[in-house]
Design an enzyme around this catalytic site. Sequence first.
Site, PDB file in Angstrom:
ATOM      1  N   GLY A 188     -25.337 -13.275 -51.246  1.00 35.00           N
ATOM      2  CA  GLY A 188     -25.695 -14.361 -51.181  1.00 35.00           C
ATOM      3  C   GLY A 188     -26.715 -15.281 -50.601  1.00 35.00           C
ATOM      4  CD  GLU A 223     -27.968 -22.840 -48.843  1.00 36.65           C
ATOM      5  OE1 GLU A 223     -28.282 -23.981 -48.714  1.00 36.65           O
ATOM      6  OE2 GLU A 223     -27.771 -21.811 -48.152  1.00 36.65           O
ATOM      7  N   GLY A 243     -33.468 -22.235 -54.684  1.00 36.63           N
ATOM      8  CA  GLY A 243     -33.161 -21.096 -55.533  1.00 36.63           C
ATOM      9  C   GLY A 243     -34.419 -20.455 -55.096  1.00 36.63           C
ATOM     10  N   GLY A 281     -29.900 -13.980 -91.026  1.00 31.59           N
ATOM     11  CA  GLY A 281     -28.749 -14.928 -90.661  1.00 31.59           C
ATOM     12  C   GLY A 281     -27.594 -14.025 -90.130  1.00 31.59           C
ATOM     13  CD  GLU A 315     -31.661  -9.011 -58.269  1.00 28.52           C
ATOM     14  OE1 GLU A 315     -32.468  -8.489 -57.523  1.00 28.52           O
ATOM     15  OE2 GLU A 315     -30.696  -8.590 -58.483  1.00 28.52           O
ATOM     16  CB  THR A 351     -38.272 -17.668 -61.976  1.00 25.63           C
ATOM     17  OG1 THR A 351     -39.121 -18.215 -61.149  1.00 25.63           O
ATOM     18  CG2 THR A 351     -36.819 -18.513 -61.539  1.00 25.63           C
TER      19      THR A 351
HETATM   20  C1  LIG Z   1     -26.018 -15.355 -63.911  1.00 31.38           C
HETATM   21  C2  LIG Z   1     -26.886 -15.325 -62.473  1.00 31.38           C
HETATM   22  C3  LIG Z   1     -26.505 -14.698 -61.545  1.00 31.38           C
HETATM   23  C4  LIG Z   1     -27.099 -14.794 -60.096  1.00 31.38           C
HETATM   24  N1  LIG Z   1     -26.768 -13.956 -59.178  1.00 31.38           N
HETATM   25  C5  LIG Z   1     -27.269 -14.345 -57.968  1.00 31.38           C
HETATM   26  C6  LIG Z   1     -26.614 -13.648 -56.606  1.00 31.38           C
HETATM   27  O1  LIG Z   1     -25.864 -12.604 -56.523  1.00 31.38           O
HETATM   28  N2  LIG Z   1     -26.916 -14.103 -55.556  1.00 31.38           N
HETATM   29  C7  LIG Z   1     -28.055 -14.974 -55.234  1.00 31.38           C
HETATM   30  O2  LIG Z   1     -28.231 -15.274 -54.012  1.00 31.38           O
HETATM   31  N3  LIG Z   1     -28.601 -15.787 -56.296  1.00 31.38           N
HETATM   32  C8  LIG Z   1     -28.071 -15.394 -57.569  1.00 31.38           C
HETATM   33  N4  LIG Z   1     -28.556 -15.920 -58.607  1.00 31.38           N
HETATM   34  C9  LIG Z   1     -29.692 -17.091 -58.392  1.00 31.38           C
HETATM   35  C10 LIG Z   1     -31.011 -16.876 -59.004  1.00 31.38           C
HETATM   36  O3  LIG Z   1     -31.474 -15.846 -58.174  1.00 31.38           O
HETATM   37  C11 LIG Z   1     -31.683 -18.065 -59.134  1.00 31.38           C
HETATM   38  O4  LIG Z   1     -31.322 -18.967 -59.943  1.00 31.38           O
HETATM   39  C12 LIG Z   1     -33.098 -18.063 -59.215  1.00 31.38           C
HETATM   40  O5  LIG Z   1     -33.703 -17.445 -58.076  1.00 31.38           O
HETATM   41  C13 LIG Z   1     -33.935 -19.538 -59.322  1.00 31.38           C
HETATM   42  O6  LIG Z   1     -33.317 -20.312 -58.556  1.00 31.38           O
HETATM   43  P1  LIG Z   1     -32.988 -21.639 -59.262  1.00 31.38           P
HETATM   44  O7  LIG Z   1     -31.985 -21.465 -60.351  1.00 31.38           O
HETATM   45  O8  LIG Z   1     -32.432 -22.664 -58.384  1.00 31.38           O
HETATM   46  O9  LIG Z   1     -34.027 -22.240 -59.891  1.00 31.38           O
HETATM   47  P2  LIG Z   1     -35.657 -23.225 -59.195  1.00 31.38           P
HETATM   48  O10 LIG Z   1     -35.899 -22.413 -58.131  1.00 31.38           O
HETATM   49  O11 LIG Z   1     -34.874 -24.618 -59.195  1.00 31.38           O
HETATM   50  O12 LIG Z   1     -36.502 -23.076 -60.418  1.00 31.38           O
HETATM   51  C14 LIG Z   1     -36.701 -23.849 -61.384  1.00 31.38           C
HETATM   52  C15 LIG Z   1     -37.792 -23.610 -62.336  1.00 31.38           C
HETATM   53  O13 LIG Z   1     -38.926 -24.051 -61.289  1.00 31.38           O
HETATM   54  C16 LIG Z   1     -39.969 -22.932 -61.260  1.00 31.38           C
HETATM   55  N5  LIG Z   1     -40.540 -22.942 -59.848  1.00 31.38           N
HETATM   56  C17 LIG Z   1     -39.850 -23.171 -58.669  1.00 31.38           C
HETATM   57  N6  LIG Z   1     -40.672 -22.953 -57.827  1.00 31.38           N
HETATM   58  C18 LIG Z   1     -41.712 -22.751 -58.240  1.00 31.38           C
HETATM   59  C19 LIG Z   1     -43.097 -22.433 -57.720  1.00 31.38           C
HETATM   60  N7  LIG Z   1     -43.527 -22.387 -56.419  1.00 31.38           N
HETATM   61  N8  LIG Z   1     -44.222 -22.301 -58.689  1.00 31.38           N
HETATM   62  C20 LIG Z   1     -43.967 -22.372 -59.937  1.00 31.38           C
HETATM   63  N9  LIG Z   1     -42.553 -22.547 -60.709  1.00 31.38           N
HETATM   64  C21 LIG Z   1     -41.830 -22.630 -59.724  1.00 31.38           C
HETATM   65  C22 LIG Z   1     -39.024 -21.753 -61.592  1.00 31.38           C
HETATM   66  O14 LIG Z   1     -39.501 -20.469 -61.766  1.00 31.38           O
HETATM   67  C23 LIG Z   1     -38.017 -22.276 -62.492  1.00 31.38           C
HETATM   68  O15 LIG Z   1     -38.785 -22.345 -63.812  1.00 31.38           O
HETATM   69  C24 LIG Z   1     -28.074 -15.931 -60.057  1.00 31.38           C
HETATM   70  C25 LIG Z   1     -28.364 -16.689 -61.036  1.00 31.38           C
HETATM   71  C26 LIG Z   1     -27.746 -16.602 -62.189  1.00 31.38           C
HETATM   72  C27 LIG Z   1     -27.948 -17.345 -63.413  1.00 31.38           C
END
Ligand SMILES: Cc1cc2nc3c(=O)[nH]c(=O)nc-3n(C[C@H](O)[C@H](O)[C@H](O)COP(=O)(O)OP(=O)(O)OC[C@H]3O[C@@H](n4cnc5c(N)ncnc54)[C@H](O)[C@@H]3O)c2cc1C
Length: 379
Positions: free
Chosen positions: A124, A127, A131, A340, A363, A365
């Site tokens: 974890g 939050e 992210g 389709g 892990e 984006t």
């Molecule tokens: C199915 C699933 C499993 C997961 N498992 C885990 C887990 O086991 N443990 C864990 O800790 N997390 C886990 N995650 C979380 C995952 O790692 C995060 O969702 C991911 O890191 C993105 O964070 P966010 O969703 O808050 O998006 P955000 O950080 O809010 O990003 C939203 C958008 O803004 C963009 N963005 C943000 N900052 C920047 C920047 N500086 N420059 C350019 N673009 C930016 C992003 O690329 C994205 O397009 C999981 C998520 C999912 C969906």
Amino acid sequence: MDFTTSENQKMIANMIRDFGKKEMQEHIMEWDEDQIFPVPLFKKLGELGLMGVLVPEEYGGSGLSYHEYVTAIIELGKICGSIALSVAAHNSLCTNHILIFGTDSQKKKYLPKLATGEWIGAWGLTEHNTGSDAGGMMTTATRDGDYYILNGTKNFITHGKSGDVAVIIVRTGKKRDSRGMSTFIIEKGTPGFTSGKKENKLGMRASETTELMFDNCRLHKDNLLGKEGEGFIQALKILEGGRISIAALSIGIATGAFEAATKYAKERHQFGKPIAEFQAIGFKLADMATKIEASLLLTQQASDLKNRKKEVNKISAMAKLYASETAVWVTNEAVQIFGGYGYTKDYPVEKYFRDAKLCTIGEGTSEIQKLVISRECLK
Ligand SMILES: Cc1cc2nc3c(=O)[nH]c(=O)nc-3n(C[C@H](O)[C@H](O)[C@H](O)COP(=O)(O)OP(=O)(O)OC[C@H]3O[C@@H](n4cnc5c(N)ncnc54)[C@H](O)[C@@H]3O)c2cc1C
């Protein structure tokens, strides 16, 4: 570099294909539609040595390298993205974090259970409001004698409910201080530690994703993983390996979709001939195959560097970025080739398409991978 498939890799691939046919294939759509995380399956995967691929044999693991690990995740990804994602998160995040940063007694206590699949691990970092920007996390651990008191909520945690143990990174110092975060190991059932909302997801629906909640949760200082203040630096290191596993997962999903589309293109007739004979379809298959092969080469290069304990930050980010974007692109093309029928649940490509999208998000984006790569380029 010689990336010829080794006998070990061939054996692992055959073993997983066989296991997939016997234990997974007929349940995949039910798990997906009902969002069932099939816990008993992970015990069986443990018996095959797939829950501790990188863990040395002395701790009950398979003691293999990243090359075999990548093969395992690719083969599982071809069968079911959700199961491959869960195996990847268990191996690369939770288990690997304890393996790399744990004390001898922590390794002896947790690794044999994790590596055999007796226990499922969670990790974890994320939050609700942090992210990509994990350094701004709000979950805190406050020192109280020999204990730490934890408060806050982690979000999107794979195996947040079914996990027997979690490795968590929380704030022990100032916000935005890279030395202000620490890592703890926490077992299910610890008072004040519960799981929360389970996400209803687009894809990867058989991989459980939930909140982790801490409400005045007391943890002894022996649960600290590494030193206080090392949490964020450790997390970045763990994610370097994690990106290799998501690249492998992406390749598995893309390959599964490619193989299904190739077979269908040869079988489906329109205008009196197989659609594979239309150049528009043949060229799609050519582009799909080329991008998958390029993804594999980057991932093998990252695995090779990781095995040799060389700097892998840039290459693992490139592998993750390229392979995950490829998976989204390839699965989209696969749906198109099916026409389709690709849009229905009678064929596997709609699921590959939904599952693939996670790979450009989890892990780190694609945008964050580009930040990592560009920083390395500009050094
Ligand atoms: C199915 C699933 C499993 C997961 N498992 C885990 C887990 O086991 N443990 C864990 O800790 N997390 C886990 N995650 C979380 C995952 O790692 C995060 O969702 C991911 O890191 C993105 O964070 P966010 O969703 O808050 O998006 P955000 O950080 O809010 O990003 C939203 C958008 O803004 C963009 N963005 C943000 N900052 C920047 C920047 N500086 N420059 C350019 N673009 C930016 C992003 O690329 C994205 O397009 C999981 C998520 C999912 C969906």
